[in-house]
Design a protein around this motif. Structure first.
Motif, short mmCIF file in Angstrom:
data_model
loop_
_atom_site.label_atom_id
_atom_site.label_comp_id
_atom_site.label_asym_id
_atom_site.label_seq_id
_atom_site.Cartn_x
_atom_site.Cartn_y
_atom_site.Cartn_z
N THR A 111 58.12 21.78 98.59
CA THR A 111 58.35 20.45 99.16
C THR A 111 57.73 19.37 98.28
O THR A 111 58.34 18.32 98.04
CB THR A 111 57.78 20.38 100.58
OG1 THR A 111 58.59 21.21 101.43
CG2 THR A 111 57.79 18.96 101.12
N SER A 168 65.00 29.15 92.94
CA SER A 168 64.59 27.82 92.49
C SER A 168 63.66 27.99 91.30
O SER A 168 62.91 28.97 91.21
CB SER A 168 63.89 27.06 93.61
OG SER A 168 62.68 27.69 93.97
N ASP A 219 67.61 18.86 99.91
CA ASP A 219 67.62 19.13 98.48
C ASP A 219 68.93 19.82 98.10
O ASP A 219 69.51 19.56 97.04
CB ASP A 219 66.43 20.02 98.14
CG ASP A 219 66.16 20.14 96.66
OD1 ASP A 219 66.28 19.13 95.95
OD2 ASP A 219 65.80 21.25 96.21
N GLN A 257 64.23 21.49 102.09
CA GLN A 257 65.13 22.31 101.27
C GLN A 257 66.59 22.08 101.67
O GLN A 257 67.49 22.17 100.83
CB GLN A 257 64.76 23.78 101.40
CG GLN A 257 63.44 24.13 100.72
CD GLN A 257 63.12 25.61 100.76
OE1 GLN A 257 63.96 26.46 100.42
NE2 GLN A 257 61.92 25.95 101.19
N ASP A 291 67.20 10.41 98.23
CA ASP A 291 67.90 11.23 97.24
C ASP A 291 69.30 10.67 96.96
O ASP A 291 69.70 10.51 95.80
CB ASP A 291 67.99 12.67 97.76
CG ASP A 291 68.16 13.70 96.64
OD1 ASP A 291 68.53 13.30 95.52
OD2 ASP A 291 67.94 14.89 96.89
N ILE A 307 60.04 18.78 95.39
CA ILE A 307 61.21 17.99 95.79
C ILE A 307 60.81 16.52 95.92
O ILE A 307 61.50 15.62 95.42
CB ILE A 307 61.79 18.52 97.12
CG1 ILE A 307 62.38 19.92 96.92
CG2 ILE A 307 62.86 17.57 97.66
CD1 ILE A 307 62.71 20.64 98.22
N ASP A 310 69.47 20.62 92.23
CA ASP A 310 68.35 20.93 93.14
C ASP A 310 67.40 21.96 92.54
O ASP A 310 66.60 22.55 93.27
CB ASP A 310 68.86 21.39 94.50
CG ASP A 310 69.74 22.64 94.44
OD1 ASP A 310 69.96 23.16 93.32
OD2 ASP A 310 70.20 23.10 95.49
#
Length: 542
Positions: free
Chosen positions: A75, A445, A340, A337, A45, A78, A514
């Motif tokens: 997940t 989210s 993220d 998370q 990331d 992400i 995120d």
């Protein structure tokens, strides 16, 4: 020397001596300790954002054993943003349905994804070594594309010395020790975190007096790709509960509850394990198919966390920061998370676009997430393992009622499965000027939905985004040095309307990198938007 503590499933980053080992300490913006799922995903990331990151791992790859196997839709989303979600999905075993039994009696079934309109399923089961392999491949791909990621295997951090604005790490290698400096150190080194011990920090919480046996069994069987959970299983030697899950490569995860006062060596004897597995298989199939024991382990339920996740220049993530019982699949999923939440904040701080208050918000938001996970895991453990005779009476009464009555089924707790954390009422949130839908309220989210020829989440994430539905907003917005991408549609899909508009005709959402929602309005308001973005980066907090 750096001791080798376990055998590897995959060698992913073999040791190579680097020039820095023979020079004075070099300064790095971010150093990640630990190359597991959390640490490697964080490195990917950060690197994809252009933030230089050095990852140190004390081995040369991933250890054997399935360990974490249940990866949630969040997940997968992400990982998709990081470039390896599809690989995890394609290799994994997809499942959405779970079945609960009490003895031989079916109690009820549940579907974790009863609606259409998502790119990914509720869960996939995949052995952790594969997950780490795919994450490392994504890191190598990013490196080849110019991302500033460096990975050093068999580099064990043995000492952390903190200063006001940086930390000094002492690193042991096969060629001796050396030192490096880091503006920020991210400890992703697992539940036994050496980094945590070096700083004299502790976990607080509960250790439950119970042991569980994991047996990964390789066999050909006709069980469906579902989660099967038994309270008081009908097969001999299973204890108070048992769990069956399918993994790739014809591997089946079986968990048996052993109790507290056990002879650990005896329980790990393959002959004793086979007696348990034989009893389970014969109970369910009438025969015992040929099988091999691939991996076995005993674990204890623990629901604990650090009091704070940020300690000056050292930040803790994943199991290094918090532990929960594995029923509910909240360990690795919570760790993903964590990163993220953290990566985009580190990027802005390293680039000078935000202050340290934004890093402190990581502690606030992810402590909130850890408390939510610990609460759910503790409740599941208490339901699965009643601590008194009367507790067991009430538990079994709930199971009996749930066989025929819907109202009792939410009370059955075989492990509340991982869902995205919602940051309700926390300081980075902006205004919520709409009456619904609740699932896309501020702090949540973003749920996925069909968008154009693909899906919404493929088009947002990594940057601040303005999602504009059935109204107008300008392109090329910028506030506090941060560019805001604008994504507009006047033809939202039915799922997008349901999940983001509800009873409204139009909406404007400000979304964090995120994919969490900062603010929402029925129409575009530039002044409110700029204020909300400043709130989201803690620009005016000290």
């Amino acid at each position: 020397m750096v001791d080798i503590r376990y055998d590897l499933a995959f060698t992913l980053y073999p040791y190579e001596k680097v020039a820095a080992q023979d020079h004075p300490p070099a300064r790095h913006p971010v150093v990640v300790i630990g190359g597991g799922p959390v640490g490697m995903a964080l490195a990917v990331d950060l690197g994809q954002r252009g933030t230089p990151v050095l990852l140190l791992d004390d081995h040369e790859g991933v250890g054997q054993g399935s360990r974490a196997i249940c990866f949630s839709k969040r997940t997968l989303e992400i990982c998709d943003r990081l470039g390896f979600g599809q690989a995890v999905h394609d290799k994994g075993v997809i499942w959405n349905v779970g079945r609960v039994f009490h003895g031989e009696t079916p109690v009820f079934n549940f579907d974790l994804q009863p609606e259409d309109g998502d790119k990914f399923p509720a869960f996939v089961n995949l052995q952790q070594p594969y997950f780490e392999k795919f994450a490392t491949k994504a890191a190598r791909t990013a490196q080849n594309q110019g991302a500033p990621i460096e990975i050093r295997g068999r580099n064990r951090v043995t000492q952390i010395d903190q200063h006001d604005t940086y930390a000094v790490l002492t690193v042991e290698t096969p060629d001796g020790s050396y030192q490096i400096e880091a503006d920020w150190v991210i400890a992703c080194d697992g539940a036994r975190s050496p980094s945590r011990k070096m700083l004299g920090l502790e976990f607080k919480g509960r250790v439950f007096e119970d042991n569980f046996l994991i047996a990964d069994v390789k066999m050909t069987a006709d069980f469906p790709s579902e989660r099967w959970f038994w309270f008081e299983p009908p097969f001999e030697g299973a204890g108070q509960s048992a769990l069956l899950h399918k993994q790739p490569d014809d591997i089946w995860r079986i968990d048996f509850q052993l109790g507290w006062d056990i002879d650990r060596d005896a329980e790990l004897d393959p002959a004793n394990i086979r007696r348990r597995v034989d009893a389970m298989l014969s109970s369910q199939t009438g025969t015992v198919p040929a099988y091999d024991l691939e991996w076995i382990s005993i674990y204890t339920f623990q629901c604990r966390r650090m009091e704070k996740f940020v300690h000056n220049r050292v930040i803790f993530a994943g199991d290094a920061a918090h532990q929960v019982s594995p029923f509910g699949a909240r360990g690795a999923n919570s760790g993903l998370q964590d990163i993220d939440n953290l990566a985009w904040k580190l990027e802005l701080v390293v680039k000078g676009l935000a202050g340290d208050a934004l890093i402190e918000s990581y502690d606030m938001e992810r402590s909130h997430g850890a408390d939510e996970n610990i609460l759910n895991s503790s409740r599941a453990t208490d339901f699965m393992t009643p601590k008194s005779a009367i507790s067991k009476v009430f538990r079994n009464a709930v199971l009996t009622l749930a066989q025929k009555h819907d109202f009792a089924r939410p009370l059955v707790n075989s492990g509340r499965l991982s869902v995205p954390c919602i940051y309700d009422d926390l300081p980075l949130n902006g205004p919520d000027m709409m009456t619904g839908p609740a699932r896309t309220r501020v702090g949540a989210s973003c749920p996925d939905a069909p968008f154009g020829d693909g899906f919404l989440l493929e088009n947002i994430g990594g940057k601040f985004t303005l999602l504009v539905l059935n109204t107008q907003a300008p392109q090329d917005l910028c506030e506090a040095g941060i560019e805001i991408e604008t994504l507009i549609t006047h033809t939202p899909s039915a799922e997008l309307r349901t999940r983001y508009l509800g009873q409204h005709d139009a909406a404007v959402y400000l979304i964090r990198p995120d994919q969490h929602i900062v603010a929402r309005w029925p129409t575009f308001d530039e002044t409110a938007l700029r204020a909300a973005l400043r709130t989201a980066i803690a620009k005016d907090r000290v």
